[in-house]
Design a protein around this motif. Structure first.
Motif, mmCIF file in Angstrom:
data_model
loop_
_atom_site.group_PDB
_atom_site.id
_atom_site.type_symbol
_atom_site.label_atom_id
_atom_site.label_comp_id
_atom_site.label_asym_id
_atom_site.label_seq_id
_atom_site.Cartn_x
_atom_site.Cartn_y
_atom_site.Cartn_z
ATOM 1 N N VAL A 233 0.834 -1.203 0.000
ATOM 2 C CA VAL A 233 0.000 0.000 0.000
ATOM 3 C C VAL A 233 0.867 1.252 0.000
ATOM 4 C CG1 VAL A 233 -1.788 1.261 1.235
ATOM 5 C CG2 VAL A 233 -1.862 -1.228 1.160
ATOM 6 N N VAL A 234 1.944 1.229 0.793
ATOM 7 C CA VAL A 234 2.809 2.414 0.864
ATOM 8 C C VAL A 234 3.419 2.695 -0.506
ATOM 9 C CG1 VAL A 234 4.961 3.320 1.814
ATOM 10 C CG2 VAL A 234 3.294 2.240 3.316
ATOM 11 N N ILE A 235 3.906 1.665 -1.159
ATOM 12 C CA ILE A 235 4.549 1.866 -2.461
ATOM 13 C C ILE A 235 3.512 2.257 -3.504
ATOM 14 C CG2 ILE A 235 5.797 0.699 -4.329
ATOM 15 C CD1 ILE A 235 7.276 -0.887 -2.103
ATOM 16 N N GLY A 236 2.347 1.626 -3.476
ATOM 17 C CA GLY A 236 1.309 1.929 -4.463
ATOM 18 C C GLY A 236 0.691 3.304 -4.254
ATOM 19 N N GLY A 237 0.498 3.667 -2.999
ATOM 20 C CA GLY A 237 -0.086 4.983 -2.741
ATOM 21 C C GLY A 237 -1.116 4.906 -1.632
ATOM 22 N N ILE A 238 -0.725 5.323 -0.449
ATOM 23 C CA ILE A 238 -1.600 5.233 0.708
ATOM 24 C C ILE A 238 -2.676 6.327 0.605
ATOM 25 C CG2 ILE A 238 -0.304 6.775 2.232
ATOM 26 C CD1 ILE A 238 -0.542 4.615 4.360
ATOM 27 N N GLY A 239 -3.880 6.013 1.049
ATOM 28 C CA GLY A 239 -4.942 7.020 1.052
ATOM 29 C C GLY A 239 -5.525 7.304 -0.316
ATOM 30 N N SER A 240 -5.395 6.367 -1.246
ATOM 31 C CA SER A 240 -6.082 6.522 -2.529
ATOM 32 C C SER A 240 -6.726 5.194 -2.872
ATOM 33 C CB SER A 240 -5.101 6.921 -3.636
ATOM 34 O OG SER A 240 -4.192 5.874 -3.888
ATOM 35 N N PHE A 241 -7.753 5.231 -3.673
ATOM 36 C CA PHE A 241 -8.441 3.992 -4.034
ATOM 37 C C PHE A 241 -7.544 3.129 -4.912
ATOM 38 C CE2 PHE A 241 -11.377 1.422 -6.532
ATOM 39 C CZ PHE A 241 -12.219 0.950 -5.550
ATOM 40 N N GLU A 242 -6.786 3.773 -5.797
ATOM 41 C CA GLU A 242 -5.953 3.058 -6.771
ATOM 42 C C GLU A 242 -4.693 2.481 -6.134
ATOM 43 O OE1 GLU A 242 -7.186 6.046 -7.021
ATOM 44 O OE2 GLU A 242 -8.350 6.219 -8.842
ATOM 45 N N GLY A 243 -4.203 3.135 -5.062
ATOM 46 C CA GLY A 243 -2.919 2.771 -4.452
ATOM 47 C C GLY A 243 -2.751 1.288 -4.159
ATOM 48 N N PRO A 244 -3.674 0.673 -3.393
ATOM 49 C CA PRO A 244 -3.497 -0.745 -3.058
ATOM 50 C C PRO A 244 -3.483 -1.639 -4.300
ATOM 51 C CG PRO A 244 -5.468 0.169 -1.976
ATOM 52 C CD PRO A 244 -4.808 1.285 -2.698
ATOM 53 N N ILE A 245 -4.245 -1.268 -5.311
ATOM 54 C CA ILE A 245 -4.285 -2.094 -6.524
ATOM 55 C C ILE A 245 -2.930 -2.034 -7.224
ATOM 56 C CG2 ILE A 245 -5.487 -2.490 -8.704
ATOM 57 C CD1 ILE A 245 -7.862 -0.898 -7.488
ATOM 58 N N ILE A 246 -2.438 -0.807 -7.424
ATOM 59 C CA ILE A 246 -1.141 -0.646 -8.073
ATOM 60 C C ILE A 246 -0.053 -1.327 -7.254
ATOM 61 C CG2 ILE A 246 0.602 1.069 -8.713
ATOM 62 C CD1 ILE A 246 -1.695 2.970 -9.310
ATOM 63 N N GLY A 247 -0.098 -1.092 -5.931
ATOM 64 C CA GLY A 247 0.921 -1.660 -5.051
ATOM 65 C C GLY A 247 0.945 -3.178 -5.122
ATOM 66 N N THR A 248 -0.234 -3.802 -5.129
ATOM 67 C CA THR A 248 -0.276 -5.261 -5.166
ATOM 68 C C THR A 248 0.246 -5.784 -6.501
ATOM 69 O OG1 THR A 248 -2.215 -5.104 -3.728
ATOM 70 C CG2 THR A 248 -1.755 -7.242 -4.675
ATOM 71 N N ILE A 249 -0.078 -5.091 -7.590
ATOM 72 C CA ILE A 249 0.460 -5.506 -8.896
ATOM 73 C C ILE A 249 1.985 -5.412 -8.882
ATOM 74 C CG2 ILE A 249 0.584 -4.920 -11.358
ATOM 75 C CD1 ILE A 249 -2.334 -3.928 -11.128
ATOM 76 N N VAL A 250 2.499 -4.259 -8.430
ATOM 77 C CA VAL A 250 3.955 -4.068 -8.380
ATOM 78 C C VAL A 250 4.599 -5.148 -7.520
ATOM 79 C CG1 VAL A 250 5.773 -2.537 -7.512
ATOM 80 C CG2 VAL A 250 3.865 -1.599 -8.813
ATOM 81 N N TYR A 251 3.941 -5.452 -6.387
ATOM 82 C CA TYR A 251 4.484 -6.458 -5.484
ATOM 83 C C TYR A 251 4.620 -7.815 -6.181
ATOM 84 C CZ TYR A 251 4.251 -10.082 -1.891
ATOM 85 O OH TYR A 251 4.462 -11.208 -1.156
ATOM 86 N N PHE A 252 3.571 -8.209 -6.925
ATOM 87 C CA PHE A 252 3.626 -9.523 -7.579
ATOM 88 C C PHE A 252 4.649 -9.540 -8.708
ATOM 89 C CE2 PHE A 252 0.065 -10.652 -5.050
ATOM 90 C CZ PHE A 252 0.111 -12.024 -4.979
ATOM 91 N N VAL A 253 4.781 -8.414 -9.414
ATOM 92 C CA VAL A 253 5.797 -8.346 -10.470
ATOM 93 C C VAL A 253 7.190 -8.445 -9.859
ATOM 94 C CG1 VAL A 253 6.802 -6.878 -12.244
ATOM 95 C CG2 VAL A 253 4.315 -7.043 -12.032
ATOM 96 N N LEU A 254 7.424 -7.635 -8.809
ATOM 97 C CA LEU A 254 8.740 -7.643 -8.145
ATOM 98 C C LEU A 254 9.058 -9.025 -7.591
ATOM 99 C CD1 LEU A 254 8.966 -4.307 -6.105
ATOM 100 C CD2 LEU A 254 10.271 -4.967 -8.124
ATOM 101 N N ARG A 255 8.020 -9.689 -7.064
ATOM 102 C CA ARG A 255 8.239 -10.964 -6.407
ATOM 103 C C ARG A 255 8.793 -11.996 -7.378
ATOM 104 N NH1 ARG A 255 3.650 -14.358 -3.240
ATOM 105 N NH2 ARG A 255 3.370 -15.203 -5.321
ATOM 106 N N GLN A 256 8.374 -11.901 -8.641
ATOM 107 C CA GLN A 256 8.877 -12.841 -9.640
ATOM 108 C C GLN A 256 10.401 -12.779 -9.730
ATOM 109 O OE1 GLN A 256 6.807 -15.047 -11.153
ATOM 110 N NE2 GLN A 256 5.260 -14.096 -9.854
ATOM 111 N N TYR A 257 10.925 -11.532 -9.538
ATOM 112 C CA TYR A 257 12.361 -11.358 -9.682
ATOM 113 C C TYR A 257 13.116 -11.438 -8.369
ATOM 114 C CZ TYR A 257 10.848 -9.700 -14.221
ATOM 115 O OH TYR A 257 10.280 -9.621 -15.455
ATOM 116 N N LEU A 258 12.437 -11.034 -7.279
ATOM 117 C CA LEU A 258 13.170 -10.852 -6.027
ATOM 118 C C LEU A 258 13.042 -12.008 -5.045
ATOM 119 C CD1 LEU A 258 12.400 -7.102 -5.270
ATOM 120 C CD2 LEU A 258 14.384 -8.077 -6.412
ATOM 121 N N SER A 259 12.011 -12.853 -5.201
ATOM 122 C CA SER A 259 11.757 -13.815 -4.129
ATOM 123 C C SER A 259 12.913 -14.795 -3.973
ATOM 124 C CB SER A 259 10.451 -14.563 -4.377
ATOM 125 O OG SER A 259 10.543 -15.255 -5.600
ATOM 126 N N GLY A 260 13.720 -14.969 -5.011
ATOM 127 C CA GLY A 260 14.874 -15.847 -4.903
ATOM 128 C C GLY A 260 15.973 -15.266 -4.028
#
Lengths: 343, 288, 239
Positions: free
Chosen positions: A257-284
């Motif tokens: 939420v912090v990365i996507g944008g706290i206090g906005s409707f779109e923030g959690p959606i963007i943040g969760t997408i970014v998180y899943f994309v990053l996870r593909q590369y970073l979880s290792g």
């Protein structure tokens, strides 16, 4: 210039609508592994939306969100595996159980303010996890697996099952989004937004802020509980440290939420997408994954506290979804005059 | 029949000394700057690992190692406040919570990356095993007694510092009214940084005693934070002597709970905390 | 050329503007205060009086123009540096630290200021009641006594220029009279005093010169004896 921005905004809205339609049909289009990933995405999205509603609007920073996910998981197991209730019915019942726990929890932690409240929710989560570990019927400290008959009731084949669980998660995420949207458009939402921007503003709107905060805290609990039930269906087992995982159900969610944008409707959606994309590369990377996410979120707060969406929002002239009621020109003028007069 | 319970009561009081040490720094920073440093427990564990390196790699005596760590702890706290937290303090409490939360996760995983998940301990030598016999078969550890005395001394010194010195008056002044302090030329940012530096000195001291008393691993921080937090709330926000009382209450609760059934140790402490919160939210010894 | 009849001013503001966001709260103001001179700033609510003091002390967000104190430019300096150079504010609403004792509040003034002749004894001579109350928490004092502590705190900083913001606010008339009776003694030490006050009569009665502010600009300036009451009122309300 303005019309170009408006055009791209409408284009973006169109893309979003198409994405929702595609998401609804996902199990028909994607491989089983992708459906699993997408189910996880929907659960995380629900958690992110709920945390954002509390922290971004209701001024309740919780570090104990995993409490209600865990309660939902255990309640789902209890209703369906121990009490023998219908597995589908047990999912909303898990939400009811989370709500039932949220009432006394709220009575306790609302005695604390801001940062103290945050850690108070953490203590409550810790207590619930420790108690869960003492329930022998639920496998005690090491947890237990969901009986196979219950698993099969969601679909005979793996593919059917994954699709059903996915649709449950999708329905929950869609409901969560719709409920948040309706809440934020309501008088209460306007009051909360006013409070977030300016304390006096809320009083002017005439919304009882204490009541609004209670409503938000209790309102998020059933969604978290149902998310816990769906997560349990995916993991096929309950265990205190996993069902009440602070890292999975709170830490990652806060970073999203912090990365996507706290206090906005779109923030959690963007943040969760970014998180899943990053996870593909970073979880290792193991621990480095979390170090990077932690650093990103601190940098976000320092640079643009409205997150990625805040950055995008600077270039657009409207939200993707029109949450805010736009003031009429006459209202704006009178507000300006008022402000000038106060000086 | 009664002896084991009296024994646990004594152990609990002594454990309360260690818990008080966890809490003093948090109490100071929370009382002055009105925010809770969520990474407090992780900083204690970070200091424990620093002590581990100093005592094992350099072969230093733990007391010497702790004394070396303290000035660095002050500078670290000072710098952290001045260059990071000061940028978000005062704007919105949410931001400070999130920044310190991020720090907590970074420290925990940084330690995990650097030292692995193994449980560690700093050796206290003969002091660790020496006991004092109190008759009736009750023995208490000499180190535990030292820790308790040190905790009382720490609270007393902080109390003097805060209420009898010039910098103490300045710290209390910004705690009272930060805007007024700025209006008369007391630089609140600098005073905040000094207060955080002092808070971090207590973190170093707490780590010195904790690293010998208990095992620790990179994930030990949150438990320490929750204990420190409960002690501060139990004692009454901003009350240093209250922290000592809160520490003892929590220590006794855990110790007695553990005597009844070892798995109840942590839970008993949390439950006492929640009970007190329910009936006396202002804490046992509120300052005002 | 500086002549003997017009002493070199201690503080000069030239072309000063102060902004809140895009709002211009102070617009192109020129003001001077000499050593040992009492200058009064009058003006209606919202005319920009307090904003002006905040700009001088270094607590306004955005200030343009020049502010010179004792020959040095102080615009852009920190409040701490400005206070050390010899300007001290008695804030509106007194703004004592309520949990600190009277003595501790006074001590803070001593510590932030510059070294000089005014010490605790001088303050206790001016306000004998504070000597008795010095171990009392400031929050427990009466409004008048709190104002004495605020003035004492400012004097202990050994200022060359004292800024007084609404010192009569919320106090009984008799107490206000007592406080104002002390102003000439402060002036006699060669301290310049800039007074911001709602109470027009009171303010003009002690002032050597005055400036009247209207919507962020100087609408009238002069010596109280040289202007009629009607003229002041007209410029005060912008009629």
């Amino acid at each position: 210039m303005r019309s170009a921005s408006r055009l791209s905004l409408n284009l973006a809205r169109l893309v979003c609508a198409a994405a929702v339609a595609a998401a609804a049909a996902a199990p028909l289009l994607l491989s089983q592994n992708d459906v699993v990933l997408l189910t996880e995405f929907m659960s995380m999205l629900v958690l992110a939306i709920m945390w954002n509603l509390l922290a971004g609007y209701a001024d309740i920073v919780t570090v104990g969100q995993h409490a209600f996910v865990g309660v939902g998981a255990y309640a789902f197991f209890g209703f369906t595996a121990l009490a023998g209730l219908d597995p589908y019915l047990s999912i909303p019942l898990a939400g009811v159980a989370a709500l039932a726990i949220a009432v006394p929890a709220m009575a306790l932690v609302f005695r604390l303010r801001t940062a103290y409240l945050a850690i108070g929710t953490w203590v409550v989560a810790e207590v619930l996890m420790l108690i869960a570990g003492k329930l022998d019927a639920f496998g005690g400290g090491s947890g237990t697996s969901l009986p196979i008959s219950i698993v099969l009731s969601f679909g005979r084949t793996r593919g059917d099952r994954l699709a059903v669980i996915y649709w449950l998660a999708f329905a929950l995420a869609a409901t969560a989004m719709l409920a948040t949207y309706v809440l934020l458009r309501s008088r209460i939402g306007v009051g909360l937004t006013a409070m977030r921007d300016n304390e006096e503003g809320a009083a002017a709107v005439g919304v009882n802020i204490t009541y609004a905060r209670i409503l938000c805290f209790l309102g998020t609990a059933p969604f978290l509980g149902m998310a816990g039930a769906i997560i349990t269906l995916q993991k096929l087992r309950i265990a205190p440290p996993a069902s009440f995982s602070i890292t999975d159900w709170t830490v990652f969610v806060i970073f999203n939420v912090v990365i996507g944008g706290i206090g906005s409707f779109e923030g959690p959606i963007i943040g969760t997408i970014v998180y899943f994309v990053l996870r593909q590369y970073l979880s290792g990377l193991g621990p480095v994954h979390l170090i990077l996410l932690g650093s990103f979120s601190i940098i976000t707060i320092l640079v643009e506290r409205r997150g990625l969406w805040g950055l995008v929002r600077r270039m657009l002239d409207d939200d993707l979804l029109p949450i805010a009621h736009k003031p009429s020109p006459a209202f704006r003028a009178s507000a300006l005059l008022l402000r000038a007069a106060r000086r | 029949m009664l002896v084991p319970w009296i024994n646990q009561l004594l152990q609990g009081i002594l454990l309360g000394g260690l818990y008080t040490m966890f809490a003093t720094g948090l109490s100071l920073s929370a009382g002055v700057m009105r925010f809770v440093n969520i990474a407090h427990g992780d900083f204690i564990v970070l200091a424990c690992f620093a002590l581990l390196v100093l005592t094992t790699a350099l072969g230093l005596n733990p007391v010497v190692a702790t004394l070396i760590v303290l000035p660095f702890a002050f500078l670290f706290g000072f710098g952290l406040q001045r260059f990071l937290l000061q940028r978000v303090v005062g704007q919105n409490v949410l931001l400070v919570i999130l920044v310190t939360f991020g720090l907590s996760i970074i420290i925990e995983n940084g330690l995990l990356e650097g030292f692995g998940a193994d449980t560690r301990k700093v050796s206290g030598g003969w002091l660790e095993t020496a006991t004092v016999a109190l008759g009736q078969g009750i023995n208490v550890g000499l180190f535990q007694v030292f820790t308790f005395i040190a905790a009382v001394a720490l609270v007393a010194v902080l109390d003097l510092l805060l209420y009898r010195t010039g910098i103490g008056a300045k710290i209390r002044a910004v705690s009272d009214d930060v805007a007024a302090a700025d209006l008369i030329g007391l630089s609140s940012g600098r005073i905040y940084a000094v207060a955080m530096g002092i808070s971090f000195v207590t973190v170093g001291i707490a780590a010195g005693f904790m690293s010998i008393w208990t095992n620790f691993d990179p994930a030990s921080g949150p438990t320490r934070l929750l204990i420190a937090f409960e002690v501060v709330v139990l004692g009454g926000l901003g009350s240093l002597w209250g922290s000592l009382a809160g520490g003892i209450v929590l220590g006794i609760a855990q110790s007695i709970g553990g005597q009844w059934d070892i798995t109840w140790q942590m839970l008993a402490g949390h439950i006492i905390f929640l009970l007190v919160l329910a009936v006396r939210p202002q804490g046992l010894f509120p300052r005002y | 050329m500086i002549t003997a009849t017009t002493p070199k001013p201690l503080l000069t503001l030239s072309g000063v503007c102060v902004f809140y966001g895009n709002f211009r709260a102070i617009d192109q103001i020129d003001i001077a205060v000499g050593a040992g001179e009492i200058v009064s700033i009058i003006g209606a609510n919202g005319a920009g009086k307090t904003t002006l003091l905040k700009a001088i002390i270094g607590q306004a967000d955005r200030v343009e123009g020049r502010i010179c104190f004792a020959g040095a430019e102080i615009l852009g300096s920190t409040t701490a540096a400005i206070v050390r150079s010899g300007i001290m504010l008695v804030p509106e609403g007194r703004r004592l630290f309520p949990s600190l004792t009277v003595e501790e509040n006074l001590q803070l003034g001593w510590e932030v200021g510059r070294r000089g002749q005014i010490g605790f004894d001088d303050v206790f001579r001016l306000f004998p009641v504070l000597r008795e109350q010095r171990r009392q928490r400031a929050g427990w004092l009466s409004g008048g006594q709190q104002q004495m502590v605020a003035l004492g705190r400012a004097l202990l900083a050994n200022p060359r220029l004292l800024l007084c913001d609404e010192i009569s606010l919320g106090l009984a008339p008799q107490v206000v009279a007592e406080l104002y009776a002390l102003i000439p003694a402060i002036k006699a030490r060669g301290i310049g005093i800039l007074i911001v006050e709602q109470d027009l009569e009171r303010s003009l009665s002690v002032a050597d010169r005055f400036y009247c502010l209207l919507e962020g600009r100087v609408s009238l300036a002069g010596r109280p004896a040289e202007v009629t009451h009607e003229t002041v009122i007209r410029h005060y309300f912008g009629l």
